[in-house]
Design a protein around this motif. Structure first.
Motif, PDB file in Angstrom:
ATOM      1  N   THR A  19       0.826  -1.200   0.000  1.00 59.52           N
ATOM      2  CA  THR A  19       0.000   0.000   0.000  1.00 59.52           C
ATOM      3  C   THR A  19       0.865   1.256   0.000  1.00 59.52           C
ATOM      4  O   THR A  19       0.553   2.248  -0.668  1.00 59.52           O
ATOM      5  CB  THR A  19      -0.940   0.007   1.228  1.00 59.52           C
ATOM      6  OG1 THR A  19      -1.621  -1.241   1.286  1.00 59.52           O
ATOM      7  CG2 THR A  19      -1.954   1.117   1.122  1.00 59.52           C
ATOM      8  N   ARG A  20       1.962   1.220   0.725  1.00 63.18           N
ATOM      9  CA  ARG A  20       2.842   2.404   0.787  1.00 63.18           C
ATOM     10  C   ARG A  20       3.491   2.693  -0.559  1.00 63.18           C
ATOM     11  O   ARG A  20       3.628   3.839  -0.966  1.00 63.18           O
ATOM     12  CB  ARG A  20       3.938   2.179   1.825  1.00 63.18           C
ATOM     13  CG  ARG A  20       3.401   2.418   3.199  1.00 63.18           C
ATOM     14  CD  ARG A  20       4.508   2.563   4.207  1.00 63.18           C
ATOM     15  NE  ARG A  20       3.893   2.600   5.520  1.00 63.18           N
ATOM     16  CZ  ARG A  20       4.559   2.487   6.646  1.00 63.18           C
ATOM     17  NH1 ARG A  20       5.864   2.328   6.629  1.00 63.18           N
ATOM     18  NH2 ARG A  20       3.921   2.546   7.794  1.00 63.18           N
ATOM     19  N   VAL A  21       3.922   1.629  -1.219  1.00 63.69           N
ATOM     20  CA  VAL A  21       4.532   1.784  -2.537  1.00 63.69           C
ATOM     21  C   VAL A  21       3.492   2.334  -3.526  1.00 63.69           C
ATOM     22  O   VAL A  21       3.797   3.178  -4.375  1.00 63.69           O
ATOM     23  CB  VAL A  21       5.097   0.423  -3.011  1.00 63.69           C
ATOM     24  CG1 VAL A  21       5.320   0.394  -4.503  1.00 63.69           C
ATOM     25  CG2 VAL A  21       6.405   0.118  -2.274  1.00 63.69           C
ATOM     26  N   PHE A  22       2.279   1.872  -3.393  1.00 70.13           N
ATOM     27  CA  PHE A  22       1.190   2.365  -4.234  1.00 70.13           C
ATOM     28  C   PHE A  22       0.901   3.847  -3.941  1.00 70.13           C
ATOM     29  O   PHE A  22       0.790   4.673  -4.858  1.00 70.13           O
ATOM     30  CB  PHE A  22      -0.062   1.510  -3.986  1.00 70.13           C
ATOM     31  CG  PHE A  22      -1.286   1.985  -4.709  1.00 70.13           C
ATOM     32  CD1 PHE A  22      -1.371   1.921  -6.097  1.00 70.13           C
ATOM     33  CD2 PHE A  22      -2.372   2.497  -4.002  1.00 70.13           C
ATOM     34  CE1 PHE A  22      -2.510   2.353  -6.764  1.00 70.13           C
ATOM     35  CE2 PHE A  22      -3.520   2.930  -4.655  1.00 70.13           C
ATOM     36  CZ  PHE A  22      -3.587   2.861  -6.045  1.00 70.13           C
ATOM     37  N   ALA A  23       0.806   4.180  -2.653  1.00 71.49           N
ATOM     38  CA  ALA A  23       0.526   5.565  -2.260  1.00 71.49           C
ATOM     39  C   ALA A  23       1.601   6.514  -2.795  1.00 71.49           C
ATOM     40  O   ALA A  23       1.299   7.604  -3.296  1.00 71.49           O
ATOM     41  CB  ALA A  23       0.437   5.676  -0.736  1.00 71.49           C
ATOM     42  N   HIS A  24       2.844   6.093  -2.714  1.00 75.72           N
ATOM     43  CA  HIS A  24       3.934   6.946  -3.200  1.00 75.72           C
ATOM     44  C   HIS A  24       3.830   7.123  -4.722  1.00 75.72           C
ATOM     45  O   HIS A  24       4.048   8.219  -5.239  1.00 75.72           O
ATOM     46  CB  HIS A  24       5.280   6.341  -2.808  1.00 75.72           C
ATOM     47  CG  HIS A  24       6.454   7.246  -3.041  1.00 75.72           C
ATOM     48  ND1 HIS A  24       6.487   8.557  -2.621  1.00 75.72           N
ATOM     49  CD2 HIS A  24       7.637   7.040  -3.681  1.00 75.72           C
ATOM     50  CE1 HIS A  24       7.650   9.115  -2.984  1.00 75.72           C
ATOM     51  NE2 HIS A  24       8.357   8.211  -3.628  1.00 75.72           N
ATOM     52  N   GLY A  25       3.467   6.060  -5.427  1.00 77.17           N
ATOM     53  CA  GLY A  25       3.266   6.163  -6.878  1.00 77.17           C
ATOM     54  C   GLY A  25       2.166   7.166  -7.221  1.00 77.17           C
ATOM     55  O   GLY A  25       2.307   7.969  -8.150  1.00 77.17           O
ATOM     56  N   VAL A  26       1.070   7.125  -6.462  1.00 75.52           N
ATOM     57  CA  VAL A  26      -0.021   8.077  -6.708  1.00 75.52           C
ATOM     58  C   VAL A  26       0.443   9.503  -6.403  1.00 75.52           C
ATOM     59  O   VAL A  26       0.170  10.447  -7.146  1.00 75.52           O
ATOM     60  CB  VAL A  26      -1.275   7.726  -5.871  1.00 75.52           C
ATOM     61  CG1 VAL A  26      -2.376   8.751  -6.093  1.00 75.52           C
ATOM     62  CG2 VAL A  26      -1.783   6.331  -6.224  1.00 75.52           C
ATOM     63  N   GLN A  27       1.186   9.648  -5.309  1.00 76.24           N
ATOM     64  CA  GLN A  27       1.671  10.985  -4.946  1.00 76.24           C
ATOM     65  C   GLN A  27       2.631  11.518  -6.013  1.00 76.24           C
ATOM     66  O   GLN A  27       2.638  12.719  -6.311  1.00 76.24           O
ATOM     67  CB  GLN A  27       2.357  10.938  -3.578  1.00 76.24           C
ATOM     68  CG  GLN A  27       2.663  12.310  -2.981  1.00 76.24           C
ATOM     69  CD  GLN A  27       1.417  13.126  -2.667  1.00 76.24           C
ATOM     70  OE1 GLN A  27       0.448  12.595  -2.145  1.00 76.24           O
ATOM     71  NE2 GLN A  27       1.416  14.415  -3.014  1.00 76.24           N
ATOM     72  N   LEU A  28       3.429  10.652  -6.609  1.00 78.52           N
ATOM     73  CA  LEU A  28       4.331  11.098  -7.686  1.00 78.52           C
ATOM     74  C   LEU A  28       3.541  11.498  -8.924  1.00 78.52           C
ATOM     75  O   LEU A  28       3.946  12.401  -9.676  1.00 78.52           O
ATOM     76  CB  LEU A  28       5.342   9.995  -8.007  1.00 78.52           C
ATOM     77  CG  LEU A  28       6.418   9.806  -6.927  1.00 78.52           C
ATOM     78  CD1 LEU A  28       7.220   8.521  -7.161  1.00 78.52           C
ATOM     79  CD2 LEU A  28       7.363  11.013  -6.891  1.00 78.52           C
ATOM     80  N   THR A  29       2.418  10.851  -9.148  1.00 78.26           N
ATOM     81  CA  THR A  29       1.530  11.263 -10.240  1.00 78.26           C
ATOM     82  C   THR A  29       0.973  12.664  -9.941  1.00 78.26           C
ATOM     83  O   THR A  29       0.858  13.505 -10.842  1.00 78.26           O
ATOM     84  CB  THR A  29       0.396  10.230 -10.417  1.00 78.26           C
ATOM     85  OG1 THR A  29       0.983   8.939 -10.624  1.00 78.26           O
ATOM     86  CG2 THR A  29      -0.489  10.571 -11.602  1.00 78.26           C
ATOM     87  N   ILE A  30       0.642  12.912  -8.696  1.00 78.84           N
ATOM     88  CA  ILE A  30       0.188  14.244  -8.282  1.00 78.84           C
ATOM     89  C   ILE A  30       1.300  15.272  -8.516  1.00 78.84           C
ATOM     90  O   ILE A  30       1.047  16.374  -9.021  1.00 78.84           O
ATOM     91  CB  ILE A  30      -0.265  14.224  -6.794  1.00 78.84           C
ATOM     92  CG1 ILE A  30      -1.559  13.411  -6.669  1.00 78.84           C
ATOM     93  CG2 ILE A  30      -0.449  15.647  -6.252  1.00 78.84           C
ATOM     94  CD1 ILE A  30      -2.024  13.164  -5.243  1.00 78.84           C
TER      95      ILE A  30
END
Lengths: 242, 242
Positions: free
Chosen positions: B92-103
């Protein structure tokens, strides 16, 4: 189990920064989307058919067993410790990731030199604007970014010639790719590259000669730079050094 | 010891995404560069006077004891677990960071709507190009990015109304800021925002009403949107919905 790398076929693009790390580490990996079946598999992820946590916004993404990691810097942060391409301590890792994110920002700016108005339109539809953006990029942004990376190597207290600590990291491999790409895209403007950025230039030469990288660069796994990628050579955008 | 946040005074900018996380967590923090002494302190870091690992490329950066963390997404990744703003498991953390990088990528594109040619020049020197870039941004990029975030909330198997898992994360706080910023910058074009992106809109409203966020938004710690920041309201760039 082999890592699965997903990235658009036919270009180096952002995928190349990951390939360089995988190749240097001698990792077992599959460049999935370089077959038409693989390209369909990649689209299934992007369309969310593999589920919620496995729906990246865009390639590149990496699959390691059940885990899907998206975004260039996130992938390198994930692979780095496993492939011995970043030191162990938190302080250095957090720093390395910050530098890699700065590289990601620079890559986006490189792309915008040929697409300053719209990624939905062709380069040919935005040539005057591309020329203006490139002029500013070469004058202001290259010195700011590459000068920063050069200074990091210079300031590294270990004086290893590397950006991070005493040995090669994924950041070094990415800087190699930036240096090669800039010289491919803007051979005239980059005439003074080695003089202006001596530490980055030396690092680039050292990376190029590493046995696994040298062998990779000669293989058919290494795609050539071309005008569909991030670094594009359009002679009309190139110019004499600023 | 209080966290020290370093960011340009006078604008929300990228610093605001971190302020929102710190405020929601009720964290003890200092917004260092909002005094002239603090601004000088920030410059000392940028100039490398604090040493090699403490030389960020640009604000925002965060100081936690001896550790300096640079880059918006890196800072949120670092703070998230400490402030209970991201779940525990790696996937989940790796996913969250990926989404934040998209932001982060989207934020850079927002900035380029008013500066498509050169950050070294004024907006007034690149108005026609800004208009063209904004038109493409509103037509293609907003639906692609915000549509993706909306879909993530919709696909979240927990149906919590959050992007990540069952409770509020730093990603939700960043989406709130994106939604507010887009509506500030492009009130005409965003008329259909709530209809087009219902999950993001609902999340935005819920974040706005959280007690600590509501109290922060009313305080003088919250700077107003303005035309020096990332989200700028230039009526001539706004338009009817695409």
């Amino acid at each position: 189990m082999a890592y699965e790398l997903y990235y658009w076929d036919g270009i180096q693009g952002r995928g190349e920064f990951i390939r360089l790390a995988l190749e240097e580490a001698g990792a077992d990996y599959l460049d999935v989307a370089r077959s038409s079946v693989g390209a369909q598999k990649m689209m299934a992820y992007l369309q969310g058919k593999q589920g919620y946590l496995d729906m990246p916004f865009a390639p590149p993404f990496l699959k390691d067993g059940d885990l899907v990691v998206s975004h260039l810097a996130n992938i390198l942060q994930y692979l780095g410790p496993k492939m011995n391409l970043v030191p162990d301590d938190e302080r250095t890792r957090v720093f390395a990731h910050g530098v890699q994110l700065t590289i990601s920002d620079f890559i986006a700016e490189v792309h915008d030199t040929h697409h300053p108005i719209s990624t939905a339109d062709y380069y040919e539809d935005q040539k005057p604007e591309a020329k203006a953006r490139t002029t500013s990029f070469l004058k202001h942004r290259v010195p700011k970014f590459i000068g920063y990376f050069d200074r990091l190597i210079d300031c590294n207290p270990v004086k290893s010639g590397h950006v991070i600590g005493g040995s090669l990291s994924y950041v070094d491999l990415s800087l190699f790719q930036l240096a090669e790409g800039l010289t491919y895209a803007f051979p005239r403007a980059m005439v003074g590259f080695d003089r202006n950025y001596p530490h980055v230039a030396t690092l680039r030469d050292q990376v190029r000669q590493r046995p696994r990288i040298a062998s990779y660069l000669k293989s058919d796994r290494r795609l050539a730079f071309n005008e569909s990628g991030i670094f594009r050579h359009y002679p009309e955008l190139d110019q004499d050094p600023a």
